[in-house]
Design a protein around this motif. Structure first.
Motif, PDB file in Angstrom:
ATOM      1  N   THR A  39       0.809  -1.220   0.000  1.00 46.85           N
ATOM      2  CA  THR A  39       0.000   0.000   0.000  1.00 46.85           C
ATOM      3  C   THR A  39       0.843   1.271   0.000  1.00 46.85           C
ATOM      4  O   THR A  39       0.286   2.364  -0.144  1.00 46.85           O
ATOM      5  N   VAL A  40       2.158   1.153   0.157  1.00 41.63           N
ATOM      6  CA  VAL A  40       3.014   2.344   0.044  1.00 41.63           C
ATOM      7  C   VAL A  40       2.884   2.948  -1.350  1.00 41.63           C
ATOM      8  O   VAL A  40       2.907   4.171  -1.519  1.00 41.63           O
ATOM      9  N   ASP A  41       2.727   2.092  -2.355  1.00 39.04           N
ATOM     10  CA  ASP A  41       2.574   2.545  -3.742  1.00 39.04           C
ATOM     11  C   ASP A  41       1.268   1.967  -4.292  1.00 39.04           C
ATOM     12  O   ASP A  41       1.262   0.949  -4.988  1.00 39.04           O
ATOM     13  N   MET A  42       0.156   2.622  -3.980  1.00 40.32           N
ATOM     14  CA  MET A  42      -1.147   2.114  -4.396  1.00 40.32           C
ATOM     15  C   MET A  42      -1.358   2.224  -5.900  1.00 40.32           C
ATOM     16  O   MET A  42      -2.113   1.441  -6.484  1.00 40.32           O
ATOM     17  N   GLN A  43      -0.708   3.178  -6.539  1.00 44.16           N
ATOM     18  CA  GLN A  43      -0.840   3.284  -7.994  1.00 44.16           C
ATOM     19  C   GLN A  43      -0.278   2.044  -8.679  1.00 44.16           C
ATOM     20  O   GLN A  43      -0.856   1.535  -9.650  1.00 44.16           O
ATOM     21  N   ASN A  44       0.820   1.541  -8.169  1.00 40.25           N
ATOM     22  CA  ASN A  44       1.400   0.320  -8.726  1.00 40.25           C
ATOM     23  C   ASN A  44       0.497  -0.881  -8.457  1.00 40.25           C
ATOM     24  O   ASN A  44       0.355  -1.770  -9.312  1.00 40.25           O
ATOM     25  N   VAL A  45      -0.130  -0.929  -7.279  1.00 41.78           N
ATOM     26  CA  VAL A  45      -1.045  -2.028  -6.956  1.00 41.78           C
ATOM     27  C   VAL A  45      -2.217  -2.048  -7.933  1.00 41.78           C
ATOM     28  O   VAL A  45      -2.584  -3.104  -8.470  1.00 41.78           O
ATOM     29  N   CYS A  46      -2.802  -0.887  -8.174  1.00 48.53           N
ATOM     30  CA  CYS A  46      -3.942  -0.813  -9.102  1.00 48.53           C
ATOM     31  C   CYS A  46      -3.532  -1.213 -10.514  1.00 48.53           C
ATOM     32  O   CYS A  46      -4.264  -1.937 -11.206  1.00 48.53           O
ATOM     33  N   ARG A  47      -2.373  -0.757 -10.934  1.00 51.37           N
ATOM     34  CA  ARG A  47      -1.902  -1.086 -12.285  1.00 51.37           C
ATOM     35  C   ARG A  47      -1.651  -2.585 -12.426  1.00 51.37           C
ATOM     36  O   ARG A  47      -2.028  -3.201 -13.441  1.00 51.37           O
ATOM     37  N   GLU A  48      -1.034  -3.196 -11.418  1.00 56.88           N
ATOM     38  CA  GLU A  48      -0.750  -4.630 -11.483  1.00 56.88           C
ATOM     39  C   GLU A  48      -2.035  -5.457 -11.461  1.00 56.88           C
ATOM     40  O   GLU A  48      -2.147  -6.465 -12.174  1.00 56.88           O
ATOM     41  N   LEU A  49      -3.001  -5.042 -10.650  1.00 57.84           N
ATOM     42  CA  LEU A  49      -4.263  -5.786 -10.596  1.00 57.84           C
ATOM     43  C   LEU A  49      -4.969  -5.773 -11.947  1.00 57.84           C
ATOM     44  O   LEU A  49      -5.473  -6.804 -12.408  1.00 57.84           O
ATOM     45  N   GLU A  50      -5.016  -4.620 -12.582  1.00 56.09           N
ATOM     46  CA  GLU A  50      -5.697  -4.534 -13.876  1.00 56.09           C
ATOM     47  C   GLU A  50      -4.933  -5.290 -14.960  1.00 56.09           C
ATOM     48  O   GLU A  50      -5.546  -5.927 -15.827  1.00 56.09           O
ATOM     49  N   ASP A  51      -3.599  -5.232 -14.922  1.00 59.12           N
ATOM     50  CA  ASP A  51      -2.806  -5.901 -15.957  1.00 59.12           C
ATOM     51  C   ASP A  51      -2.847  -7.419 -15.814  1.00 59.12           C
ATOM     52  O   ASP A  51      -2.991  -8.140 -16.809  1.00 59.12           O
ATOM     53  N   LYS A  52      -2.728  -7.915 -14.588  1.00 59.06           N
ATOM     54  CA  LYS A  52      -2.627  -9.363 -14.386  1.00 59.06           C
ATOM     55  C   LYS A  52      -3.978 -10.062 -14.482  1.00 59.06           C
ATOM     56  O   LYS A  52      -4.056 -11.206 -14.945  1.00 59.06           O
ATOM     57  N   THR A  53      -5.041  -9.397 -14.033  1.00 60.12           N
ATOM     58  CA  THR A  53      -6.354 -10.045 -14.039  1.00 60.12           C
ATOM     59  C   THR A  53      -7.156  -9.753 -15.296  1.00 60.12           C
ATOM     60  O   THR A  53      -8.056 -10.522 -15.645  1.00 60.12           O
ATOM     61  N   GLY A  54      -6.868  -8.647 -15.967  1.00 61.81           N
ATOM     62  CA  GLY A  54      -7.673  -8.258 -17.118  1.00 61.81           C
ATOM     63  C   GLY A  54      -8.961  -7.557 -16.741  1.00 61.81           C
ATOM     64  O   GLY A  54      -9.800  -7.291 -17.609  1.00 61.81           O
ATOM     65  N   GLY A  55      -9.131  -7.246 -15.453  1.00 62.91           N
ATOM     66  CA  GLY A  55     -10.335  -6.559 -14.997  1.00 62.91           C
ATOM     67  C   GLY A  55     -10.152  -5.052 -14.988  1.00 62.91           C
ATOM     68  O   GLY A  55      -9.170  -4.508 -15.503  1.00 62.91           O
ATOM     69  N   LEU A  56     -11.116  -4.377 -14.367  1.00 60.15           N
ATOM     70  CA  LEU A  56     -11.117  -2.916 -14.311  1.00 60.15           C
ATOM     71  C   LEU A  56     -11.525  -2.474 -12.912  1.00 60.15           C
ATOM     72  O   LEU A  56     -12.522  -2.960 -12.371  1.00 60.15           O
ATOM     73  N   ILE A  57     -10.744  -1.568 -12.334  1.00 66.06           N
ATOM     74  CA  ILE A  57     -11.067  -1.026 -11.014  1.00 66.06           C
ATOM     75  C   ILE A  57     -12.104   0.077 -11.196  1.00 66.06           C
ATOM     76  O   ILE A  57     -11.836   1.102 -11.819  1.00 66.06           O
ATOM     77  N   ILE A  58     -13.289  -0.144 -10.655  1.00 66.86           N
ATOM     78  CA  ILE A  58     -14.384   0.814 -10.828  1.00 66.86           C
ATOM     79  C   ILE A  58     -14.614   1.653  -9.575  1.00 66.86           C
ATOM     80  O   ILE A  58     -15.362   2.634  -9.629  1.00 66.86           O
ATOM     81  N   HIS A  59     -13.993   1.280  -8.468  1.00 65.99           N
ATOM     82  CA  HIS A  59     -14.158   2.057  -7.232  1.00 65.99           C
ATOM     83  C   HIS A  59     -12.936   1.836  -6.352  1.00 65.99           C
ATOM     84  O   HIS A  59     -12.394   0.729  -6.285  1.00 65.99           O
ATOM     85  N   ARG A  60     -12.507   2.915  -5.696  1.00 68.10           N
ATOM     86  CA  ARG A  60     -11.361   2.818  -4.791  1.00 68.10           C
ATOM     87  C   ARG A  60     -11.581   3.757  -3.616  1.00 68.10           C
ATOM     88  O   ARG A  60     -11.854   4.943  -3.790  1.00 68.10           O
ATOM     89  N   HIS A  61     -11.485   3.198  -2.431  1.00 72.57           N
ATOM     90  CA  HIS A  61     -11.599   4.001  -1.212  1.00 72.57           C
ATOM     91  C   HIS A  61     -10.590   3.467  -0.205  1.00 72.57           C
ATOM     92  O   HIS A  61     -10.746   2.363   0.322  1.00 72.57           O
ATOM     93  N   GLY A  62      -9.539   4.255   0.027  1.00 76.23           N
ATOM     94  CA  GLY A  62      -8.497   3.796   0.927  1.00 76.23           C
ATOM     95  C   GLY A  62      -7.815   2.562   0.361  1.00 76.23           C
ATOM     96  O   GLY A  62      -7.360   2.532  -0.774  1.00 76.23           O
ATOM     97  N   GLY A  63      -7.754   1.515   1.170  1.00 77.04           N
ATOM     98  CA  GLY A  63      -7.134   0.276   0.723  1.00 77.04           C
ATOM     99  C   GLY A  63      -8.106  -0.730   0.151  1.00 77.04           C
ATOM    100  O   GLY A  63      -7.730  -1.884  -0.078  1.00 77.04           O
ATOM    101  N   GLN A  64      -9.351  -0.319  -0.095  1.00 82.63           N
ATOM    102  CA  GLN A  64     -10.353  -1.232  -0.638  1.00 82.63           C
ATOM    103  C   GLN A  64     -10.651  -0.873  -2.091  1.00 82.63           C
ATOM    104  O   GLN A  64     -10.902   0.285  -2.415  1.00 82.63           O
ATOM    105  N   LEU A  65     -10.621  -1.889  -2.940  1.00 84.31           N
ATOM    106  CA  LEU A  65     -10.857  -1.719  -4.370  1.00 84.31           C
ATOM    107  C   LEU A  65     -11.985  -2.640  -4.809  1.00 84.31           C
ATOM    108  O   LEU A  65     -12.146  -3.741  -4.274  1.00 84.31           O
ATOM    109  N   ILE A  66     -12.750  -2.189  -5.788  1.00 77.84           N
ATOM    110  CA  ILE A  66     -13.746  -3.041  -6.444  1.00 77.84           C
ATOM    111  C   ILE A  66     -13.227  -3.344  -7.837  1.00 77.84           C
ATOM    112  O   ILE A  66     -13.063  -2.441  -8.662  1.00 77.84           O
ATOM    113  N   LEU A  67     -12.955  -4.625  -8.092  1.00 75.82           N
ATOM    114  CA  LEU A  67     -12.391  -5.065  -9.366  1.00 75.82           C
ATOM    115  C   LEU A  67     -13.501  -5.710 -10.194  1.00 75.82           C
ATOM    116  O   LEU A  67     -14.061  -6.744  -9.808  1.00 75.82           O
TER     117      LEU A  67
END
Length: 260
Positions: A39-67
């Motif tokens: 969580t130190v680099d949340m931008q990298n976390v979001c980018r990796e989640l979208e790239d590896k899963t093929g999904g899309l983050i539609i909501h983000r609040h703090g450390g909780q994401l909706i993929l």
């Protein structure tokens, strides 16, 4: 109900990817709870989640994401992800803390480490916490002092060493010491406040991005309300114009003399 998946200190693993695709069989979205070092680099976390899963983050609040899995997702066409039944061996990295800091002598390095241990604590990190604002806090701390100390008591040694590496790359700064469960970083000789300001602009924190998104939503809502009021006003004006035309016709018909 949206299924929950936790992303911990190891980041995005094979088993976690498999869990996400298994949850996508029964629902369109998965809630990902991010905690710890990534969580130190949340931008990298979001980018990796979208790239590896093929999904899309539609909501983000703090450390909780909706993929979100996507409209055309098909479970039978999901990628084959092998299960990892054991944790792989950690790679051997170069030494983080050197005997002498670059640009300083041995004596100056020792004095700086002693000074860093007595520097005021910037913040205390909780175990498996949310550290998205840590980079911006360190940058702000460098405006007041050349050394910043972060208390990491209770954290595993590998965790706060990984956090130190992320701070070194993201702030950027120089690692001074990890003694006594403390992260001590130095801003360096070539520190410039203008550079820090540019870094703030080029790499805004996650909290700043979330606040900006909230402001944009408020602006859009206000613009929609203003547009609705304008449309309502135009309708009233047209109705008033029509009524005035009708009254003028009626008045003109009354003024016409009777031929009889």
């Amino acid at each position: 109900m949206t299924a929950d998946v936790s992303l911990g200190r190891d980041g995005l693993t094979h088993n976690m990817l498999n869990d996400i695709h298994n949850h996508w069989k029964h629902g369109e979205g998965v809630r990902v709870k991010c905690l710890g070092v990534p969580t130190v680099d949340m931008q990298n976390v979001c980018r990796e989640l979208e790239d590896k899963t093929g999904g899309l983050i539609i909501h983000r609040h703090g450390g909780q994401l909706i993929l979100y899995r996507g409209r055309h997702y098909h479970p039978k066409k999901r990628p084959v992800i092998p299960l990892m039944l054991w944790k792989p061996a950690e790679p051997i990295y170069p030494r983080l803390i050197k005997t002498t800091i670059e640009g300083l002598t041995v004596q100056e390095t020792k004095e700086m480490r002693k000074k860093g241990l007595h520097a005021p604590v910037l913040t205390k990190l909780a175990k498996n916490g949310y550290y998205a604002s840590l980079v911006s806090m360190v940058r702000d701390g460098f405006l007041a002092d050349e050394l910043v100390r972060i208390d990491c008591k209770g954290l595993p040694k590998s965790d706060y060493r990984k956090i130190g590496v992320k701070l070194r790359d993201l702030v950027p700064c120089v690692l001074v010491s990890f003694d006594k469960e403390q992260i001590i970083v130095w801003r360096g000789k070539d520190h410039d406040e203008s550079i820090q300001d540019n870094m703030h602009k080029a790499f805004p924190s996650v909290l700043q991005l979330e606040s900006a998104a909230g402001e944009n939503e408020q602006e859009e809502a206000s613009s929609e309300s203003v547009a609705g009021e304008n449309e309502h006003g135009e309708k009233e004006e047209t109705s008033v114009d029509c009524s005035s035309d009708e009254w003028s016709e009626i008045s003109s018909s009354d003024n016409v003399p009777d031929d009889k």
